[in-house]
Design a protein around this motif. Structure first.
Motif, PDB file in Angstrom:
ATOM      1  N   ASP A 353       0.843  -1.192   0.000  1.00  0.00           N
ATOM      2  CA  ASP A 353       0.000   0.000   0.000  1.00  0.00           C
ATOM      3  C   ASP A 353       0.878   1.242   0.000  1.00  0.00           C
ATOM      4  O   ASP A 353       1.928   1.285   0.660  1.00  0.00           O
ATOM      5  N   TYR A 355       1.154   5.116   1.003  1.00  0.00           N
ATOM      6  CA  TYR A 355       0.591   6.085   1.945  1.00  0.00           C
ATOM      7  C   TYR A 355       1.108   7.489   1.626  1.00  0.00           C
ATOM      8  O   TYR A 355       2.310   7.688   1.406  1.00  0.00           O
ATOM      9  N   GLU A 357       1.809  10.819   3.295  1.00  0.00           N
ATOM     10  CA  GLU A 357       2.017  11.367   4.628  1.00  0.00           C
ATOM     11  C   GLU A 357       2.075  12.891   4.557  1.00  0.00           C
ATOM     12  O   GLU A 357       2.671  13.463   3.642  1.00  0.00           O
ATOM     13  N   TRP A 369       0.255  12.042  12.402  1.00  0.00           N
ATOM     14  CA  TRP A 369      -0.531  10.819  12.583  1.00  0.00           C
ATOM     15  C   TRP A 369      -1.429  10.981  13.801  1.00  0.00           C
ATOM     16  O   TRP A 369      -0.942  11.210  14.917  1.00  0.00           O
ATOM     17  N   HIS A 401       4.623   3.398   8.585  1.00  0.00           N
ATOM     18  CA  HIS A 401       4.065   2.619   7.476  1.00  0.00           C
ATOM     19  C   HIS A 401       5.155   1.920   6.674  1.00  0.00           C
ATOM     20  O   HIS A 401       4.907   0.832   6.122  1.00  0.00           O
ATOM     21  N   TYR A 415       5.858  10.129   0.799  1.00  0.00           N
ATOM     22  CA  TYR A 415       5.128   8.962   0.303  1.00  0.00           C
ATOM     23  C   TYR A 415       5.843   7.707   0.804  1.00  0.00           C
ATOM     24  O   TYR A 415       7.024   7.493   0.507  1.00  0.00           O
ATOM     25  N   GLY A 490      -2.202   9.015   5.121  1.00  0.00           N
ATOM     26  CA  GLY A 490      -1.721   8.352   6.320  1.00  0.00           C
ATOM     27  C   GLY A 490      -2.036   9.063   7.613  1.00  0.00           C
ATOM     28  O   GLY A 490      -1.981   8.453   8.687  1.00  0.00           O
ATOM     29  N   TYR A 495      -6.581   4.164   7.697  1.00  0.00           N
ATOM     30  CA  TYR A 495      -6.251   3.144   6.706  1.00  0.00           C
ATOM     31  C   TYR A 495      -5.062   2.305   7.163  1.00  0.00           C
ATOM     32  O   TYR A 495      -4.077   2.142   6.453  1.00  0.00           O
ATOM     33  N   GLU A 496      -5.179   1.777   8.351  1.00  0.00           N
ATOM     34  CA  GLU A 496      -4.119   0.940   8.903  1.00  0.00           C
ATOM     35  C   GLU A 496      -4.452  -0.534   8.702  1.00  0.00           C
ATOM     36  O   GLU A 496      -5.608  -0.948   8.781  1.00  0.00           O
TER      37      GLU A 496
END
Length: 599
Positions: A353, A355, A357, A369, A401, A415, A490, A495-496
Motif C-alpha cells: 500500500d 501512503y 504522509e 498521525w 508505514h 510517500y 496516512g 487506513y491501517e
C-alpha cells in the motif's frame, strides 16, 4: 559413463581471506572462461565441512549432493552453486545489499538506495528461525560454502572471466543476512505501482472512465479513498523503485576498459513492471495412466543467461529433495522429495500500500498521525560509486508505514510504502525449507504456515499416497475500511492494516471431486474453494490460460507424462478463436495490410 564426482573433505577451519586477487591474464576470452569452469571430477580439499560430502553431476550437469549432516549439506550447496554461478551470485548479493554502484557506476545509485530502503530491520534471530528451526545453521552454512568457493577461485586466480572483463573481483563476504534480502520478492508483490497508475488515470480521465477502461479482476467499483487529495499524486512517486524489477545482468564490452555495452543501465526497466505469468496443475490418479498423481509447473519468469533458476538435489539425514531455487537461496523452492511434490504460481494477493504522509512545514522529518507530529526514523548510509573518489551519502527515511520513497517539499508530502516483505519471514522463496521435509498434507500445510509469506502463491500439491491439494498462501493484509486499489492518506490512521488473514482462513482444498487443480495467475480461488469470499486482491490476469488448461484437463483420457509436457508447450489461444475470424473477414488491398492479415 560413470558420473563425475566431487568430494568436499573435512578440514578444521575456514578463512574469508582478501579480495584483491584478479584473474590471471589469458591469451583469449574463451581460454579464460574455460580455465574458470567448475571442477566436477576428483577431490577438493576445502575448509568448512565436518565430514566428507559427495557431489555427483548427472548428464544434465545437475549436482546431486550427499552429506552426513545438515550443516555440511548446505555448505556444499553454497560451494557448488558458487562454482557454477559465481558472477551471478556476486551481482545477486550486490543487488540485494545495495552495492551495485561500487562496480557499475553512478547509474545504479538510485537502485542501491532503494535496495537499502528494503533491508530487513527487525530482530535477526527471529528472522533466521522463522523459516526453519535450524535456519541460522542453514543460512550460515550456505554463506560459508559460497565464501569458500570464492576464496578458492581467488587463491587459484581462476575467477570467472566476467570479473576480469569488468575490472573487479568477487568478494567472500557472504553472511546469513546476505541471503535474506528483500529485493527478489519486491518485484512480485507489485501493487503500489498500480495504485499510483490508477490514481493518475482518475486524475486524467475521471473515476467512471477509469473504471470502464481499466476494470479490476474481479470487477470492483473502486472509489477515491476519503481524505485523499488527487492533487498530491504525481507520476514520479515510485521512480526510485522503477529499476528494481529486472534481473538482466551487465554485459562486459569488447574493449580493454570492461565497459557495459548498452546505452542504459543494465537493470533498467522503463515504466511499469512487466506482468509475470505462470501455470500449474495437478491431476489425481483417477485421471492419470499410472493411477498416481501428475503435477506440472511452469513459472514464466524471464528467459535469461544465466538462468534465474538453479536445479539441485539435496540429500542428508532428514533431507532428500530435488528441484529449482534461485541461486542465492539455500534449499529448493519448487520440486519434490521422496514423498510429496509441489509447484507454485503467483496468486495476486495485494501485499503493498502507498501512503501519502503530511509532513511538518518546519521540519520535513516529522509527519502527522492522529493529530500529533511523529519523528521519522532516519538512517544515513554511504554508497560508494565506481569512478568517484568520495561516496554519496543518502538519508533513508521511514514512517511507521514503511520507507519513504518520495517527498514533495512544496506540498509538504512524503510517500511511504507498506508491504508484507518487511515482516519477519518476508524474504521471497526462502519459506520452502520446511516444506522440503514434509511427508504428507498435514505437515505440508504446517510448514507452509511458518514462512511462505511473500510473494503470494497458488500452490498445488501431490503425494505418493495419491492425494492432491491446493493452498493459496501469503501474508494477506486485513483492510477493514478500503480495498487497497488506490493510495491512501496516512495522517488520520483510518487506513491501517489490522494484521493478516490467519493461515487457517486462507483458501485450501484437498482431493477435489473433479480430480484436478489448475491455476494461471487468475482469480482461481472461487473456483477451487466455492463460497470463499475473503478479499485477497483485485488484480488477477485474464482467464484465457486457465480456461485452455481447463479444457484439456476436463477431458476423459488418462493423462501421461508426455501429455503434461505437451500441455506446458500448448499454443492454442482462446482469444484467437474470436479474433482470427474477424480478421479473415476483412477485405484489404494494401500490400502491407495483406501481409499483416496473413500473419
Amino acid at each position: 559413463m560413470r558420473p563425475a564426482t566431487l568430494s568436499l573433505l573435512l578440514l578444521a577451519a575456514f578463512s574469508t581471506g582478501g579480495v584483491s586477487a584478479q584473474t590471471a591474464a589469458a591469451p583469449d576470452p574463451a581460454a579464460a572462461a574455460k580455465a574458470a569452469l567448475a571442477q566436477t571430477d576428483g577431490t577438493i580439499m576445502v575448509m568448512g565441512t565436518r565430514e566428507a560430502v559427495e557431489v555427483i553431476r548427472d548428464k544434465f550437469g545437475v549436482p546431486h549432493i550427499y552429506a552426513k549432516n545438515t550443516g555440511d549439506l548446505f555448505f556444499a550447496q553454497g560451494f557448488v552453486v558458487a562454482q557454477d554461478r559465481m558472477w551471478q551470485l556476486e551481482m545477486w548479493r550486490r543487488n540485494g545489499e545495495g552495492r551495485l554502484a561500487e562496480v557499475l557506476g553512478k547509474d545504479y545509485i538510485r537502485r542501491d538506495t532503494f535496495a537499502r530502503m528494503l533491508q530487513f530491520r527487525g530482530n535477526w534471530e527471529a528472522e533466521y528461525n522463522k523459516y526453519h528451526a535450524q535456519g541460522k545453521l542453514i543460512f550460515d552454512s550456505f554463506a560459508k560454502g559460497v565464501n569458500a568457493a570464492i576464496q578458492k577461485a581467488l587463491d587459484e586466480r581462476k575467477v570467472p572471466v566476467e570479473f576480469e572483463r569488468m575490472g573487479f573481483a568477487p568478494q567472500p563476504v557472504w553472511t546469513a543476512k546476505t541471503i535474506l534480502t528483500r529485493m527478489p520478492g519486491w518485484a512480485m508483490t507489485r501493487n503500489a505501482s498500480s495504485e499510483l497508475a490508477r490514481a493518475l488515470d482518475i486524475k486524467r480521465l475521471g473515476l467512471e472512465r477509469t473504471r470502464e477502461l481499466k476494470p479490476t479482476e474481479p470487477e470492483r467499483a473502486f472509489v477515491v479513498p476519503e481524505g485523499l487529495n488527487l492533487d498530491d499524486i504525481e507520476p514520479g512517486i515510485l521512480d526510485i523503485a522503477r529499476d528494481a524489477n529486472n534481473y538482466r545482468f551487465p554485459v562486459a564490452g569488447g574493449g580493454d576498459g570492461g565497459e557495459i555495452t548498452t546505452d542504459e543501465p543494465a537493470f533498467s526497466v522503463p515504466g511499469d513492471e512487466r506482468p509475470s505469468a505462470s501455470n500449474n496443475w495437478v491431476v489425481s490418479g483417477r485421471k492419470s495412466a499410472t493411477g498416481k498423481p501428475l503435477l506440472a509447473n511452469d513459472p514464466h519468469r524471464d528467459l535469461a543467461n544465466p538462468s534465474l533458476r538453479y536445479v539441485v538435489h539435496l540429500n542428508a539425514p532428514g533431507w532428500n529433495a530435488i528441484g529449482a531455487t534461485e541461486p542465492g537461496v539455500p534449499g529448493i523452492a519448487i520440486g519434490h522429495n521422496d514423498r510429496i511434490a509441489w509447484g507454485f504460481t503467483i496468486l495476486g494477493v495485494d501485499q503493498q500500500d502507498l501512503y501519502v504522509e503530511e509532513t511538518d512545514p518546519a521540519n520535513p522529518n516529522r509527519y502527522m498521525w492522529k493529530g500529533e507530529w511523529r519523528e521519522m526514523a532516519l538512517n544515513r548510509e554511504l554508497i560508494y560509486v565506481k569512478g568517484q573518489a568520495a561516496p554519496v551519502e543518502v538519508t533513508l527515511k521511514r514512517t511507521h508505514h514503511g520507507p519513504v520513497v518520495h517527498e514533495n517539499s512544496t506540498r509538504n508530502r512524503a510517500y511511504a510504502v507498506r508491504w508484507a516483505g518487511a515482516e519477519t519471514g518476508g524474504a521471497g522463496y526462502v519459506g520452502a525449507l520446511g516444506v522440503m521435509q514434509s511427508r504428507n498434507w498435514d505437515e505440508f500445510k504446517t510448514n507452509m504456515s511458518r514462512a511462505w509469506f511473500t510473494p503470494s502463491h497458488s500452490i498445488v500439491y501431490a503425494d505418493v499416497d495419491g492425494n492432491i491439494g491446493y493452498l493459496g498462501v501469503a501474508l494477506s493484509p486485513v483492510r477493514r475500511t478500503w480495498d487497497g486499489l488506490l493510495p491512501v492518506p496516512g495522517k488520520d490512521g483510518k487506513y491501517e492494516w489490522e494484521g493478516y488473514v490467519p493461515f487457517e482462513k486462507l483458501p485450501a482444498s484437498f482431493n477435489p471431486p473433479d480430480g484436478f487443480f489448475n491455476t494461471s495467475n487468475n482469480d482461481v480461488v472461487p473456483k477451487i474453494v466455492p463460497g470463499y469470499n475473503l478479499p485477497l486482491g483485485f488484480e488477477y490476469t485474464q482467464p484465457f490460460r486457465y480456461n485452455r488448461v481447463l479444457e484439456v484437463l476436463k477431458s476423459k483420457k488418462p493423462f501421461t507424462l508426455a501429455d503434461m509436457q505437451a500441455l506446458q508447450q500448448d499454443m492454442v489461444s482462446i482469444p484467437a478463436r474470436t479474433l482470427v475470424p474477424l480478421l479473415l473477414d476483412l477485405t484489404v488491398h494494401k500490400p502491407e495490410l495483406i501481409r499483416a492479415q496473413t500473419l
